[in-house]
Design a protein around this motif. Structure first.
Motif, PDB file in Angstrom:
ATOM      1  N   LEU A  86       0.832  -1.197   0.000  1.00 22.65           N
ATOM      2  CA  LEU A  86       0.000   0.000   0.000  1.00 22.65           C
ATOM      3  C   LEU A  86       0.871   1.254   0.000  1.00 22.65           C
ATOM      4  O   LEU A  86       1.859   1.344   0.734  1.00 22.65           O
ATOM      5  N   GLU A  87       0.468   2.234  -0.838  1.00 25.74           N
ATOM      6  CA  GLU A  87       1.124   3.534  -0.938  1.00 25.74           C
ATOM      7  C   GLU A  87       2.607   3.406  -1.288  1.00 25.74           C
ATOM      8  O   GLU A  87       3.433   4.193  -0.838  1.00 25.74           O
ATOM      9  N   VAL A 146      -4.137   9.450  -1.840  1.00 29.54           N
ATOM     10  CA  VAL A 146      -4.991  10.057  -0.826  1.00 29.54           C
ATOM     11  C   VAL A 146      -5.279   8.971   0.201  1.00 29.54           C
ATOM     12  O   VAL A 146      -5.706   7.867  -0.145  1.00 29.54           O
ATOM     13  N   TRP A 147      -5.024   9.270   1.481  1.00 31.61           N
ATOM     14  CA  TRP A 147      -5.143   8.235   2.492  1.00 31.61           C
ATOM     15  C   TRP A 147      -6.563   7.721   2.597  1.00 31.61           C
ATOM     16  O   TRP A 147      -7.526   8.479   2.633  1.00 31.61           O
ATOM     17  N   THR A 148      -6.669   6.395   2.640  1.00 31.21           N
ATOM     18  CA  THR A 148      -7.950   5.727   2.865  1.00 31.21           C
ATOM     19  C   THR A 148      -7.738   4.650   3.926  1.00 31.21           C
ATOM     20  O   THR A 148      -6.609   4.220   4.189  1.00 31.21           O
ATOM     21  N   ILE A 191      -8.716   2.488  -2.990  1.00 35.95           N
ATOM     22  CA  ILE A 191      -7.445   3.187  -3.171  1.00 35.95           C
ATOM     23  C   ILE A 191      -7.724   4.443  -3.978  1.00 35.95           C
ATOM     24  O   ILE A 191      -8.320   4.367  -5.058  1.00 35.95           O
ATOM     25  N   LYS A 192      -7.343   5.600  -3.446  1.00 35.40           N
ATOM     26  CA  LYS A 192      -7.579   6.871  -4.128  1.00 35.40           C
ATOM     27  C   LYS A 192      -6.251   7.506  -4.510  1.00 35.40           C
ATOM     28  O   LYS A 192      -5.327   7.572  -3.696  1.00 35.40           O
ATOM     29  N   VAL A 251      -8.991   9.745  -8.642  1.00 35.88           N
ATOM     30  CA  VAL A 251      -9.433   8.477  -9.222  1.00 35.88           C
ATOM     31  C   VAL A 251      -9.577   7.470  -8.086  1.00 35.88           C
ATOM     32  O   VAL A 251      -8.665   7.312  -7.266  1.00 35.88           O
ATOM     33  N   GLU A 252     -10.720   6.803  -8.044  1.00 41.46           N
ATOM     34  CA  GLU A 252     -10.989   5.810  -7.006  1.00 41.46           C
ATOM     35  C   GLU A 252     -10.852   4.412  -7.599  1.00 41.46           C
ATOM     36  O   GLU A 252     -11.480   4.094  -8.616  1.00 41.46           O
TER      37      GLU A 252
END
Length: 517
Positions: free
Chosen positions: A77-78, A104-106, A113-114, A135-136
């Motif tokens: 992630l990220e 963008v933190w989710t 995931i954004k 974008v999602e």
């Protein structure tokens, strides 16, 4: 002076004119569209036609994402790998200019995931417009082929690589294990099993096994053969399922072994030897004549054309005390070796007899009177070798020294943790190998392998060494000493054993992400 003063008097300051926006009447600097930015955004949307929502498939077992059509990409992630994967999944992104991108933190368990993008596009008579949008990505769980096959039957494999070496120690496999770990060569293996005289690697694909066999050929001198067995056959679709087996045999010659070259092989190498020492094992063998300092490289093809075994192995090394050293002027191997006449005595003979041996050695640059050295005792050895018997009138030396010994000084720190450590492959040990005697031999071979890493900088160049967190006294970590203490590994060569964890409150820096793409 008068001319420059007159020119300064007639300079006119340039002013930028302003125009009124035809839609809202706001005064603004002129641009190609002659419309203010606010009104331009209401008229033109440069994100039109771009994807705002994408569905991606994620395998929870191996943490990989599906890159259509059949490629699975591992990413955390990220991470920059995940950001690159997300950008590649967007269609029509080549119609605009991507300026910036970042996560963008989710919530990690939200299956969302954004990614925030900043793009530019030319609109209305050449005006460059910049806009941000999000974008999602909707994450759906889907097991990859290898994980689903392993979940259905953990022992199900398509190809296996059987690595063998017919020697009485495991130090070659210890070195091979570290090289495999450093290059992640066995990352596609679904199972690794340690058995007698070798290790078996199991793969879910024949191509992965072939890639691993090619890697082994670039690391150690090997020869191999392959076979396949029919598992099932569908006559309607004419589809065959096979299991492939690759047998890889590693050259039985190891580092520090004493070799008696066959006459044919010695003639092909320029009549070197015939007694030579193996100085290095990589994809070729480095053989050194300790009497003349001549050396030669032997690749796998040359070796298997005329194979030969070791006359004496490293398990038969005996410790000697150096009594006297008379250097000669012969230097070879870029200054690594130098000839000398030495007088040595066996450590086991002290207090029993006054037997002294005189021999020529290639270790003149390392040995001083009073030092200890490891060597082969040809004076008391019972040699039974057919190749050695073919040489007529061959005078064997009483002693062949191999390397300087630090065993007496190492005894003081036996049982204590080292300032560095190694990682290991996740192997399954066969029940037959789990004997008490075999375990003691394995521990002894592993300890000798770690000693070799400390003594040989060229050997540890292909090995990833990590700092040992259990070793508290970091001040004891030194560099190569002058010989009074055993060699140690410099702290600059050690890697930190990092444990990456997710930081829930931190956001990824957008500019750094774009530099990594």
């Amino acid at each position: 002076m008068a001319q420059s003063y007159a020119s300064n008097m007639f300079e006119v300051a340039h002013t930028v004119g302003t125009v009124l926006c035809p839609m809202c009447g706001v005064s603004m600097p002129p641009n190609p569209a002659n419309i203010c930015v606010t009104c331009l955004r209401t008229q033109v949307d440069i994100t039109e036609g771009l994807q705002k929502s994408v569905t991606i498939l994620f395998c929870p077992d191996c943490s990989s994402y599906l890159q259509p059509p059949r490629t699975w990409v591992k990413a955390q992630l990220e991470s920059k790998e995940l950001l690159t994967f997300c950008l590649k999944r967007l269609k029509n992104l080549n119609k605009v200019r991507l300026v910036d991108a970042g996560f963008v933190w989710t919530e990690p368990h939200s299956k969302r995931i954004k990614v925030k993008l900043k793009i530019q596009k030319e609109v209305m008579h050449g005006a460059i417009m910049e806009q941000r949008y999000v974008v999602e990505y909707v994450v759906e769980d889907h097991m990859c082929d290898s994980c689903s096959r392993n979940a259905a039957n953990p022992d199900q494999w398509v190809a296996s690589v059987q690595v063998r070496q017919k020697v009485d120690h495991k130090r070659t496999f210890f070195y091979l294990e570290q090289v495999i770990l450093k290059h992640s060569a066995a990352s596609q293996a679904i199972n690794i099993k340690q058995i007698h005289e070798g290790v078996d690697f199991f793969f879910a694909s024949r191509s992965h096994a072939l890639k691993f066999v090619d890697f082994l050929g670039n690391v150690v001198p090997v020869r191999g053969r392959h076979d396949k067995q029919l598992v099932s056959h569908d006559p309607k679709s004419n589809h065959y399922n096979y299991k492939f087996t690759f047998s890889v045999e590693i050259c039985p010659v190891c580092k520090d072994d004493l070799i008696c070259l066959p006459q044919k092989a010695a003639a092909a190498m320029g009549n070197i030897g015939p007694l030579v020492l193996c100085q290095r094992v990589s994809n070729s063998l480095l053989l050194l004549d300790p009497q003349s300092l001549r050396s030669v490289f032997v690749d796998a093809t040359q070796y298997w054309r005329t194979p030969y075994k070791s006359l004496l192995t490293s398990r038969q090394l005996i410790e000697y005390v150096v009594l006297d050293v008379e250097p000669e002027h012969t230097i070879a191997g870029n200054g690594k070796f130098a000839l000398a006449q030495v007088q040595v005595a066996r450590v086991s003979d002290f207090g029993k007899n006054d037997l002294i041996f005189t021999s020529k050695t290639h270790l003149a640059h390392l040995l001083n009177p009073g030092d200890h050295a490891l060597g082969y005792d040809l004076y008391g050895a019972n040699l039974n070798d057919s190749e050695l018997d073919k040489y007529k009138n061959l005078v064997l030396p009483d002693v062949v020294l191999v390397k300087k010994s630090y065993e007496e000084k190492r005894q003081k720190r036996r049982g204590k943790p080292r300032p560095w450590k190694l990682k290991n492959l996740p192997m399954e040990v066969d029940v037959v190998v789990k004997g008490r005697t075999d375990e003691d031999k394995r521990i002894n071979d592993y300890e000798k392998f770690m000693d070799e890493l400390e003594e040989d900088p060229e050997l540890r160049a292909n090995v990833a060494l990590y700092r040992n967190a259990e070793y508290g006294e970091q001040s004891d970590i030194g560099s190569m000493t002058d010989g009074e203490e055993p060699p140690s590994i410099p702290i600059e060569e050690l890697l930190a054993d990092l444990q990456l964890e997710e930081d829930d409150g931190a956001a990824e820096n957008v500019d750094e992400n774009m530099e990594d793409i």
